[in-house]
Design a protein around this motif. Sequence first.
Motif, PDB file in Angstrom:
ATOM      1  N   VAL A   1       8.756   0.926   4.684  1.00 25.64           N
ATOM      2  CA  VAL A   1       9.208   1.537   6.110  1.00 25.64           C
ATOM      3  C   VAL A   1       9.196   3.215   5.804  1.00 25.64           C
ATOM      4  O   VAL A   1       8.784   3.685   6.856  1.00 25.64           O
ATOM      5  CB  VAL A   1      10.500   0.852   6.446  1.00 25.64           C
ATOM      6  CG1 VAL A   1      10.901   1.606   7.899  1.00 25.64           C
ATOM      7  CG2 VAL A   1      10.445  -0.514   6.518  1.00 25.64           C
ATOM      8  N   ASP A   2       9.794   3.443   4.622  1.00 29.81           N
ATOM      9  CA  ASP A   2       9.471   4.989   4.495  1.00 29.81           C
ATOM     10  C   ASP A   2       7.894   5.575   4.587  1.00 29.81           C
ATOM     11  O   ASP A   2       7.733   6.619   5.406  1.00 29.81           O
ATOM     12  CB  ASP A   2      10.038   5.488   3.231  1.00 29.81           C
ATOM     13  CG  ASP A   2      11.634   5.371   3.382  1.00 29.81           C
ATOM     14  OD1 ASP A   2      12.077   5.385   4.492  1.00 29.81           O
ATOM     15  OD2 ASP A   2      12.122   5.329   2.129  1.00 29.81           O
ATOM     16  N   ASP A   3       7.140   4.984   4.217  1.00 32.03           N
ATOM     17  CA  ASP A   3       5.796   5.257   4.428  1.00 32.03           C
ATOM     18  C   ASP A   3       5.280   5.157   5.735  1.00 32.03           C
ATOM     19  O   ASP A   3       4.562   6.081   6.194  1.00 32.03           O
ATOM     20  CB  ASP A   3       4.816   4.156   3.464  1.00 32.03           C
ATOM     21  CG  ASP A   3       5.021   4.359   1.883  1.00 32.03           C
ATOM     22  OD1 ASP A   3       5.225   5.460   1.513  1.00 32.03           O
ATOM     23  OD2 ASP A   3       4.841   3.377   1.371  1.00 32.03           O
ATOM     24  N   LEU A   4       5.744   4.443   6.650  1.00 31.79           N
ATOM     25  CA  LEU A   4       5.409   4.199   8.088  1.00 31.79           C
ATOM     26  C   LEU A   4       6.043   5.494   8.482  1.00 31.79           C
ATOM     27  O   LEU A   4       5.140   6.035   9.456  1.00 31.79           O
ATOM     28  CB  LEU A   4       5.815   3.064   8.482  1.00 31.79           C
ATOM     29  CG  LEU A   4       5.414   1.739   7.908  1.00 31.79           C
ATOM     30  CD1 LEU A   4       5.994   0.444   8.954  1.00 31.79           C
ATOM     31  CD2 LEU A   4       4.087   1.708   7.881  1.00 31.79           C
ATOM     32  N   HIS A   5       7.286   5.888   8.445  1.00 31.86           N
ATOM     33  CA  HIS A   5       7.708   7.310   9.060  1.00 31.86           C
ATOM     34  C   HIS A   5       7.055   8.315   8.556  1.00 31.86           C
ATOM     35  O   HIS A   5       6.807   9.078   9.429  1.00 31.86           O
ATOM     36  CB  HIS A   5       9.038   7.216   8.428  1.00 31.86           C
ATOM     37  CG  HIS A   5      10.090   5.996   9.311  1.00 31.86           C
ATOM     38  ND1 HIS A   5      10.346   6.544  10.700  1.00 31.86           N
ATOM     39  CD2 HIS A   5      10.757   5.313   9.117  1.00 31.86           C
ATOM     40  CE1 HIS A   5      11.307   5.447  11.249  1.00 31.86           C
ATOM     41  NE2 HIS A   5      11.382   4.789   9.897  1.00 31.86           N
ATOM     42  N   ARG A   6       6.327   8.360   7.380  1.00 28.80           N
ATOM     43  CA  ARG A   6       5.894   9.586   7.169  1.00 28.80           C
ATOM     44  C   ARG A   6       4.281   9.477   7.339  1.00 28.80           C
ATOM     45  O   ARG A   6       3.624  10.599   7.266  1.00 28.80           O
ATOM     46  CB  ARG A   6       5.977   9.875   5.749  1.00 28.80           C
ATOM     47  CG  ARG A   6       5.239   9.305   4.563  1.00 28.80           C
ATOM     48  CD  ARG A   6       5.554   9.316   3.290  1.00 28.80           C
ATOM     49  NE  ARG A   6       4.947   8.565   2.228  1.00 28.80           N
ATOM     50  CZ  ARG A   6       3.912   8.704   1.645  1.00 28.80           C
ATOM     51  NH1 ARG A   6       3.055   9.647   2.023  1.00 28.80           N
ATOM     52  NH2 ARG A   6       3.355   7.724   0.822  1.00 28.80           N
ATOM     53  N   ALA A   7       3.683   8.439   7.991  1.00 32.45           N
ATOM     54  CA  ALA A   7       2.511   8.493   8.385  1.00 32.45           C
ATOM     55  C   ALA A   7       2.028   9.593   9.478  1.00 32.45           C
ATOM     56  O   ALA A   7       2.864   9.752  10.281  1.00 32.45           O
ATOM     57  CB  ALA A   7       1.964   7.178   8.828  1.00 32.45           C
TER      58      ALA A   7
ATOM     59  N   SER B   1      11.872  -9.356   2.314  1.00 30.27           N
ATOM     60  CA  SER B   1      13.232  -9.041   1.885  1.00 30.27           C
ATOM     61  C   SER B   1      13.401  -8.070   0.746  1.00 30.27           C
ATOM     62  O   SER B   1      14.347  -7.543   0.613  1.00 30.27           O
ATOM     63  CB  SER B   1      13.811 -10.480   1.424  1.00 30.27           C
ATOM     64  OG  SER B   1      13.231 -10.969   0.327  1.00 30.27           O
ATOM     65  N   ASP B   2      12.294  -7.926   0.040  1.00 29.86           N
ATOM     66  CA  ASP B   2      12.352  -6.698  -0.997  1.00 29.86           C
ATOM     67  C   ASP B   2      11.695  -5.213  -0.342  1.00 29.86           C
ATOM     68  O   ASP B   2      11.177  -4.778  -1.231  1.00 29.86           O
ATOM     69  CB  ASP B   2      11.713  -7.143  -2.331  1.00 29.86           C
ATOM     70  CG  ASP B   2      10.444  -7.988  -2.176  1.00 29.86           C
ATOM     71  OD1 ASP B   2      10.025  -7.995  -0.988  1.00 29.86           O
ATOM     72  OD2 ASP B   2       9.813  -8.397  -2.955  1.00 29.86           O
ATOM     73  N   GLY B   3      11.349  -5.330   0.817  1.00 29.96           N
ATOM     74  CA  GLY B   3      11.010  -3.989   1.200  1.00 29.96           C
ATOM     75  C   GLY B   3       9.760  -3.676   1.485  1.00 29.96           C
ATOM     76  O   GLY B   3       9.353  -2.618   1.677  1.00 29.96           O
ATOM     77  N   GLN B   4       8.800  -4.705   1.660  1.00 26.88           N
ATOM     78  CA  GLN B   4       7.120  -4.496   1.644  1.00 26.88           C
ATOM     79  C   GLN B   4       6.965  -4.671   3.173  1.00 26.88           C
ATOM     80  O   GLN B   4       7.295  -5.848   3.787  1.00 26.88           O
ATOM     81  CB  GLN B   4       6.318  -5.468   0.528  1.00 26.88           C
ATOM     82  CG  GLN B   4       6.649  -5.285  -0.617  1.00 26.88           C
ATOM     83  CD  GLN B   4       6.433  -3.725  -1.245  1.00 26.88           C
ATOM     84  OE1 GLN B   4       5.563  -3.417  -0.889  1.00 26.88           O
ATOM     85  NE2 GLN B   4       7.094  -3.040  -1.790  1.00 26.88           N
ATOM     86  N   VAL B   5       6.267  -3.728   3.836  1.00 25.38           N
ATOM     87  CA  VAL B   5       5.847  -4.071   5.026  1.00 25.38           C
ATOM     88  C   VAL B   5       4.755  -5.001   5.016  1.00 25.38           C
ATOM     89  O   VAL B   5       3.838  -5.044   4.241  1.00 25.38           O
ATOM     90  CB  VAL B   5       5.189  -2.646   5.528  1.00 25.38           C
ATOM     91  CG1 VAL B   5       4.223  -2.772   6.863  1.00 25.38           C
ATOM     92  CG2 VAL B   5       6.207  -1.530   5.510  1.00 25.38           C
ATOM     93  N   LEU B   6       5.010  -5.861   6.048  1.00 24.02           N
ATOM     94  CA  LEU B   6       3.991  -7.037   6.275  1.00 24.02           C
ATOM     95  C   LEU B   6       2.796  -7.149   7.372  1.00 24.02           C
ATOM     96  O   LEU B   6       1.834  -6.138   7.261  1.00 24.02           O
ATOM     97  CB  LEU B   6       4.853  -8.304   6.197  1.00 24.02           C
ATOM     98  CG  LEU B   6       5.771  -8.824   4.959  1.00 24.02           C
ATOM     99  CD1 LEU B   6       6.438  -9.839   5.217  1.00 24.02           C
ATOM    100  CD2 LEU B   6       5.078  -8.823   3.818  1.00 24.02           C
TER     101      LEU B   6
ATOM    102  N   PRO C   1      10.689 -12.966   0.281  1.00 24.75           N
ATOM    103  CA  PRO C   1      10.063 -11.724  -0.639  1.00 24.75           C
ATOM    104  C   PRO C   1       8.663 -11.691  -0.606  1.00 24.75           C
ATOM    105  O   PRO C   1       7.778 -12.557   0.163  1.00 24.75           O
ATOM    106  CB  PRO C   1      10.664 -12.465  -2.027  1.00 24.75           C
ATOM    107  CG  PRO C   1      10.550 -13.857  -1.717  1.00 24.75           C
ATOM    108  CD  PRO C   1      11.095 -13.902  -0.322  1.00 24.75           C
ATOM    109  N   ALA C   2       8.160 -10.637  -1.007  1.00 23.65           N
ATOM    110  CA  ALA C   2       6.675 -10.181  -0.880  1.00 23.65           C
ATOM    111  C   ALA C   2       5.808 -11.160  -1.518  1.00 23.65           C
ATOM    112  O   ALA C   2       4.502 -11.620  -1.289  1.00 23.65           O
ATOM    113  CB  ALA C   2       6.473  -8.752  -1.454  1.00 23.65           C
ATOM    114  N   ASP C   3       6.393 -11.896  -2.480  1.00 23.77           N
ATOM    115  CA  ASP C   3       5.413 -12.877  -3.264  1.00 23.77           C
ATOM    116  C   ASP C   3       5.560 -14.497  -2.692  1.00 23.77           C
ATOM    117  O   ASP C   3       5.088 -15.177  -3.588  1.00 23.77           O
ATOM    118  CB  ASP C   3       6.012 -12.832  -4.698  1.00 23.77           C
ATOM    119  CG  ASP C   3       7.105 -13.437  -5.145  1.00 23.77           C
ATOM    120  OD1 ASP C   3       8.030 -13.446  -4.109  1.00 23.77           O
ATOM    121  OD2 ASP C   3       7.554 -13.316  -6.267  1.00 23.77           O
TER     122      ASP C   3
END
Length: 306
Positions: free
Chosen positions: A260-266, A204-209, A162-164
């Motif tokens: 990942v959606d943010d990456l696609h719309r970059a 695992s909770d959807g944050q780009v690393l 997870p992100a944390d």
Amino acid sequence: MHAQSIEYETVAENATPDVSPVLYVLPSPSVDDPPAEPVRADASAPLLRPDDLGVTRGDGIFETINAVGGRPQALEAHLARLQRSAAMLELPAPALDMWRRAVQHAVAAHPPVPELLLKLVMTRGVEGSGRCSGWVVAFPNSDFSRERAEGIAVLTLDRGYPADVMTTAPWLLQGAKTLSYALNMAALRHVRALGADDAVFVSSDGQVLEGPNSTIVAKLGHRFVTPPNDLGILAGTSQARLFEWAQRRGMSAAYDRLTVDDLHRADTLWVCSSGRQAVPVRSLDGVPRTWDADLHAAALAHLLTA
């Protein structure tokens, strides 16, 4: 925006000049050691004992620095990151003056090449000795001109954390640049077997690393964004230089969470590292991407300055 309409093969690293590496060993890699100047050694001769914990456990840290025109890029940022990694592993603090001198000696001793990579390595040393091992090796950088011009194919991979995780499980050493790179190399082998060039990890909770050996930067409008370091990722040195350049051009730069959606719309998506500097992403999870070729050229020209 400039669309890339050609289908490319998987990019391989091009050959480098046949120049022998230059090696400097640090008798005093940490502040706990009696001061002693770095010593040039034969890079083709044995260096480590088989019971050095860097070999047997991957218990150590490293940095990789690109030198352009004989000048190491972001040297102080790399040394600061080496120091942070040592603290996270509870290693003795690196003797930064000695590391700085070893880098300078290695650059001066190496025959001129367009780009020179310097690898700084510090291990916990021979088991039970209480003394760290340290060295700097300099060798020509690979020719990344094709990747820089044509872009790379990237796949997202589930990191499984997870992100944390940096706060909930600090013993996992997320955010330290350690020698334990088996998982990173496995990730690269996996995506290359699938026909891609590189990977970007997602929590695992959807944050780009980050990538296995890179930082991700997305340009969203006039805003440059990279994931924050509190997600347990390394502070990128090439990414920081890209941010400074963008801000001088009147654009904003921020450390913010991305999906990942943010990456696609970059508008443009870069993979940044010391060796490659900044390469655009031409496809993400099989979806073709475009990028601003003029902006990329200008950013790359800045990153490749001494």
